[in-house]
Design a protein around this motif. Structure first.
Motif, PDB file in Angstrom:
ATOM      1  N   GLU A 181     -23.094 -31.843 -28.383  1.00  0.00           N
ATOM      2  CA  GLU A 181     -23.001 -32.638 -29.616  1.00  0.00           C
ATOM      3  C   GLU A 181     -21.558 -32.987 -29.931  1.00  0.00           C
ATOM      4  N   ALA A 182     -20.630 -32.013 -29.756  1.00  0.00           N
ATOM      5  CA  ALA A 182     -19.218 -32.256 -30.036  1.00  0.00           C
ATOM      6  C   ALA A 182     -18.640 -33.293 -29.088  1.00  0.00           C
ATOM      7  N   ALA A 183     -18.965 -33.174 -27.787  1.00  0.00           N
ATOM      8  CA  ALA A 183     -18.447 -34.133 -26.800  1.00  0.00           C
ATOM      9  C   ALA A 183     -19.003 -35.521 -27.052  1.00  0.00           C
ATOM     10  N   ARG A 184     -20.288 -35.606 -27.420  1.00  0.00           N
ATOM     11  CA  ARG A 184     -20.907 -36.903 -27.691  1.00  0.00           C
ATOM     12  C   ARG A 184     -20.307 -37.541 -28.941  1.00  0.00           C
ATOM     13  N   THR A 185     -20.113 -36.750 -29.991  1.00  0.00           N
ATOM     14  CA  THR A 185     -19.599 -37.284 -31.256  1.00  0.00           C
ATOM     15  C   THR A 185     -18.163 -37.766 -31.120  1.00  0.00           C
ATOM     16  N   LEU A 186     -17.325 -36.959 -30.453  1.00  0.00           N
ATOM     17  CA  LEU A 186     -15.903 -37.284 -30.333  1.00  0.00           C
ATOM     18  C   LEU A 186     -15.591 -38.095 -29.081  1.00  0.00           C
ATOM     19  N   GLN A 187     -16.632 -38.390 -28.263  1.00  0.00           N
ATOM     20  CA  GLN A 187     -16.475 -39.179 -27.046  1.00  0.00           C
ATOM     21  C   GLN A 187     -15.428 -38.564 -26.114  1.00  0.00           C
ATOM     22  N   LEU A 188     -15.663 -37.310 -25.761  1.00  0.00           N
ATOM     23  CA  LEU A 188     -14.719 -36.566 -24.924  1.00  0.00           C
ATOM     24  C   LEU A 188     -15.099 -36.706 -23.457  1.00  0.00           C
TER      25      LEU A 188
END
Length: 454
Positions: free
Chosen positions: A432-439
């Motif tokens: 979720e964090a990678a998807r939200t922040l586009q990492l």
């Protein structure tokens, strides 16, 4: 005949006096013999050490008491720090050879430093009095009675390492007892219907204020006395062979994980964070960052340090991206650091897997808790991991590490209040964090400059 009686009486008094002297001598001898046989060994009652009570570390928030019995005079504001330092120094002076009240800048001149956490709040209890008058009519009188709750926590720290040696707490709940002067003003107000009370209000305020302060001072001294009794029972901690040697950290294999985690500090509070790339990118919660454009952070290698101090070893990281709705934030620090790999494969998040939380719960630096993944869920479109690993205030933003791989599967974000349930903490998934922040990451682990970076 009278002469003989007088002589016998005189001789009787002499004999009686002689017997009393012999009895007294025997008692004195027995007392000396008993003291000689049962004499307690002599020792120094006070601990041979010096303690600093830092006046610039005392609580600064005033205590406000609202008087609901009288409307003309409603609130009293009292500085609880006023006198707290002196009372603490006096209490510690019963156990330690040298106790002084001074600035924390001089802590290196003392063996120990005393930190006082002192808080007070009032609780109004409703009461009723029922009765009947001469005509048997039932009457009821309602009143409100104030109680003060006092909580005192005393921490003694090693002045070299700033680590706590011992922490003791005591609490008190006491009803407010007004002075006779304040009671007189109160009843005068009731009888005159408040017509003349505005003129006499300053007198009532002063009298009531003295009663409040006396109650608070008595409670503070009572709490400190209780703490001193507990401290006396643990005086072995301050014996010469232990003095100056705080209990050392022994983090062993966990040092590698702790070194990848940071203490995040803002003017409004603190939390945790962790490196996700070797070039200094840090993940944390949005609620930890708040509205700040940059935040302070500390490394594990900075221990010991003093939070909120106006001097290093703090460093600064700037806020790169932030999403409040999903409670994630990306920070950027300058330098090269050890880092966690993010496990963004949702198939690896399995109920029953062992996980570890790392962070700074309730001002305890770099602690590790272990549990399992209790459940996986999607709340309002956001992937969550429920875990029974302990998550407390200050853990927010720290990593949830999958023990089998050592990779991060979530960002610790919140926990249920104890009144609602225990062992129920929640982490936002790494996916979720990678998807939200586009990492996205390069082959060498570095973060490819994320879209929308400031």
């Amino acid at each position: 005949m009278l002469r003989l009686s007088s002589r016998l009486a005189k001789n009787s008094w002499l004999v009686l006096s002689l017997l009393l002297c012999l009895f007294s001598s025997a008692c004195n001898y027995h007392g000396r013999l008993k003291r000689a046989l049962y004499k307690e060994p002599s020792f120094n009652d006070k601990i041979n050490a010096s303690v600093l009570v830092a006046h610039d570390k005392l609580p600064q928030e005033p205590f406000t008491f609202k008087d609901y019995n009288l409307t003309p005079v409603n609130a009293y504001k009292i500085d609880v720090a006023d006198g707290a330092g002196v009372a603490t120094a006096d209490a510690l002076g019963t156990l330690f050879e040298r106790v002084e009240l001074d600035s924390s800048k001089l802590r290196q001149n003392y063996d120990y430093e005393a930190d006082l956490n002192y808080s007070v709040y009032a609780e109004w209890l409703n009461g009723t009095i029922k009765g009947t008058d001469s005509q048997d009519f039932l009457w009821v009188k309602h009143y409100m009675y104030p109680y003060f709750h006092t909580q005192v926590t005393l921490t003694l720290r090693n002045t070299q390492t700033r680590l706590p040696i011992i922490q003791l707490s005591a609490a008190r709940k006491t009803p407010l007892e007004f002075s006779n002067t304040a009671i007189g003003f109160y009843w005068f107000n009731r009888l005159t219907g408040s017509l003349l009370f505005p003129v006499l209000a300053p007198g009532y305020t002063q009298a009531a204020g003295k009663s409040i302060r006396r109650t608070l001072e008595d409670d503070l001294r009572a709490c400190l006395k209780e703490i001193m009794r507990d401290l006396e029972e643990n005086r072995v901690l301050f014996a010469p062979r232990y003095a100056g040697a705080a209990f050392p950290r022994s983090d062993g294999a966990y040092k590698e994980l702790l070194a990848k985690t940071v203490y995040v500090e803002t003017p409004g509070g603190h939390g945790s964070g962790f490196f996700i790339s070797p070039d200094g990118y840090i993940l944390t919660n949005a609620h930890v960052v708040g509205r700040e454009k940059e935040v302070r952070y500390y490394l594990y290698q900075d221990l010991p340090f003093e939070p909120a101090a106006a001097r290093p070893p703090f460093r600064y990281a700037r806020v790169v991206k932030l999403n409040k709705s999903r409670d994630v934030a990306l920070l950027k620090a300058e330098g090269e650091f050890p880092y966690f790999k993010l496990d963004t494969d949702r198939s690896h998040y399995k109920t029953g897997e062992t996980v570890q939380t790392i962070g700074q719960p309730i001002d305890q630096f770099w602690t590790v808790s272990e549990g399992i993944i209790s459940a996986l869920q999607n709340t309002n479109g956001i992937d969550d991991i429920q875990t029974d690993a302990a998550i407390n205030n200050g853990n927010s933003g720290g990593p949830l590490v999958l023990r089998s791989s050592g990779e991060v599967v979530g960002i610790n974000s919140r926990a249920l209040k104890p009144a609602l349930g225990s062992g129920m903490g929640y982490a936002i998934t790494a996916f979720e964090a990678a998807r939200t922040l586009q990492l996205t990451f390069s082959a060498d682990g570095k973060l490819i400059s994320p879209a929308g970076e400031k």
